[in-house]
Write a protein that holds these residues in place. Structure first.
Motif, PDB file in Angstrom:
ATOM      1  N   TYR A   1      37.562 -24.446   2.399  1.00 12.75           N
ATOM      2  CA  TYR A   1      38.621 -23.644   3.009  1.00 12.75           C
ATOM      3  C   TYR A   1      39.229 -24.399   4.193  1.00 12.75           C
ATOM      4  O   TYR A   1      40.453 -24.505   4.308  1.00 12.75           O
ATOM      5  N   ILE A   2      38.395 -24.940   5.045  1.00 10.16           N
ATOM      6  CA  ILE A   2      38.879 -25.690   6.212  1.00 10.16           C
ATOM      7  C   ILE A   2      39.655 -26.928   5.767  1.00 10.16           C
ATOM      8  O   ILE A   2      40.676 -27.272   6.346  1.00 10.16           O
TER       9      ILE A   2
ATOM     10  N   THR B   1      32.904 -33.094   4.680  1.00  8.10           N
ATOM     11  CA  THR B   1      31.883 -32.945   3.641  1.00  8.10           C
ATOM     12  C   THR B   1      30.981 -31.742   3.878  1.00  8.10           C
ATOM     13  O   THR B   1      30.489 -31.137   2.932  1.00  8.10           O
ATOM     14  N   ASP B   2      30.749 -31.395   5.152  1.00  9.22           N
ATOM     15  CA  ASP B   2      29.910 -30.242   5.478  1.00  9.22           C
ATOM     16  C   ASP B   2      30.187 -29.823   6.929  1.00  9.22           C
ATOM     17  O   ASP B   2      31.001 -30.428   7.617  1.00  9.22           O
ATOM     18  N   PHE B   3      29.493 -28.772   7.380  1.00 16.27           N
ATOM     19  CA  PHE B   3      29.705 -28.282   8.740  1.00 16.27           C
ATOM     20  C   PHE B   3      29.327 -29.332   9.782  1.00 16.27           C
ATOM     21  O   PHE B   3      29.979 -29.453  10.812  1.00 16.27           O
ATOM     22  N   ASN B   4      28.283 -30.090   9.513  1.00 17.45           N
ATOM     23  CA  ASN B   4      27.852 -31.125  10.440  1.00 17.45           C
ATOM     24  C   ASN B   4      28.930 -32.197  10.608  1.00 17.45           C
ATOM     25  O   ASN B   4      29.196 -32.662  11.716  1.00 17.45           O
ATOM     26  N   ASP B   5      29.550 -32.582   9.496  1.00 21.78           N
ATOM     27  CA  ASP B   5      30.641 -33.555   9.512  1.00 21.78           C
ATOM     28  C   ASP B   5      31.801 -33.023  10.363  1.00 21.78           C
ATOM     29  O   ASP B   5      32.364 -33.737  11.192  1.00 21.78           O
TER      30      ASP B   5
ATOM     31  N   GLU C   1      29.219 -25.099  16.484  1.00 22.51           N
ATOM     32  CA  GLU C   1      28.800 -23.929  15.714  1.00 22.51           C
ATOM     33  C   GLU C   1      29.880 -23.359  14.782  1.00 22.51           C
ATOM     34  O   GLU C   1      30.267 -22.206  14.907  1.00 22.51           O
ATOM     35  N   PRO C   2      30.371 -24.139  13.829  1.00 21.51           N
ATOM     36  CA  PRO C   2      31.394 -23.628  12.920  1.00 21.51           C
ATOM     37  C   PRO C   2      30.929 -22.413  12.111  1.00 21.51           C
ATOM     38  O   PRO C   2      31.740 -21.515  11.833  1.00 21.51           O
ATOM     39  N   ILE C   3      29.631 -22.337  11.794  1.00 25.55           N
ATOM     40  CA  ILE C   3      29.112 -21.180  11.046  1.00 25.55           C
ATOM     41  C   ILE C   3      29.323 -19.906  11.858  1.00 25.55           C
ATOM     42  O   ILE C   3      29.742 -18.881  11.322  1.00 25.55           O
ATOM     43  N   LYS C   4      29.051 -19.984  13.145  1.00 21.67           N
ATOM     44  CA  LYS C   4      29.213 -18.825  14.034  1.00 21.67           C
ATOM     45  C   LYS C   4      30.682 -18.379  14.077  1.00 21.67           C
ATOM     46  O   LYS C   4      30.976 -17.188  13.996  1.00 21.67           O
ATOM     47  N   HIS C   5      31.608 -19.322  14.176  1.00 24.67           N
ATOM     48  CA  HIS C   5      33.029 -18.985  14.258  1.00 24.67           C
ATOM     49  C   HIS C   5      33.534 -18.355  12.961  1.00 24.67           C
ATOM     50  O   HIS C   5      34.288 -17.382  12.993  1.00 24.67           O
TER      51      HIS C   5
END
Length: 188
Positions: A112-113, A150-154, A163-167
């Protein structure tokens, strides 16, 4: 004349248990009694009322199969629920369960991002995610032009967004509670 194509209805395959009552009455279907489960769908993120099979146990946060074929713990999906009509216990579990959905479906949210577009000439879809303002949005757009995330860490490493998961979880909760008029993640 051209025929209009009707999109087939999309149903949830899996849901996560938010709350359940072992001897309850349905609020969406008159006369239905039994194990009444409040759940959130994994794909469309809709709040659902589900009827469990008798003599079956459930855990809060458990991922259950609610698809059309081959259910083992669920008799039927009774209907959709509004955030206001779910129990206080379900409301208190909602944030943790949504966070779990975002974490377990990382590729979907990173995609999505990677693919979000402007909503209007002045507002980009990314800006509607709490914590992402104009500065982060520009950084995300510049970085994803070079190479997709590739992922949230990237995402966190290249853009600095903590903290992209939190947002993303906060955004989904805003959509579920009705605080947001524009839906990015919740399918209605």
């Amino acid at each position: 004349m051209e025929k209009s194509t009707i999109q087939p209805r999309k149903y949830e395959e899996f849901a996560y248990v938010l709350d359940y009552v072992t001897r309850g009455r349905s609020t969406t279907v008159r006369g239905r009694e039994g194990i009444i489960i409040t759940a959130i769908g994994e794909d469309r993120l809709t709040l659902l009322e589900v009827l469990g099979m008798p003599n079956t146990s459930f855990e809060i946060g458990e991922r259950i199969y609610i698809g059309k074929e081959g259910r083992t713990k669920i008799l039927s999906v009774l209907g959709k629920l509004d955030h206001n009509s779910i129990s206080a216990a379900a409301q208190s579990e909602l944030k943790n369960v949504v966070q779990s959905i975002v974490t377990n479906n990382e590729k979907r949210f990173v995609d999505y991002i990677n693919n979000a577009q402007p909503l209007t000439p002045r507002i980009h879809a990314l800006e509607l995610i709490p914590g992402i303002g104009k500065t982060y949005m520009k950084s995300i757009l510049e970085e994803r032009e070079k190479k997709k995330f590739t992922d949230f860490n990237d995402l966190q490493t290249r853009v600095g967004l903590k903290e992209p998961i939190k947002h993303i979880t906060e955004r989904i909760l805003d959509e579920i509670t009705g605080e947001s008029k524009v839906s990015l993640f919740v399918k209605r």
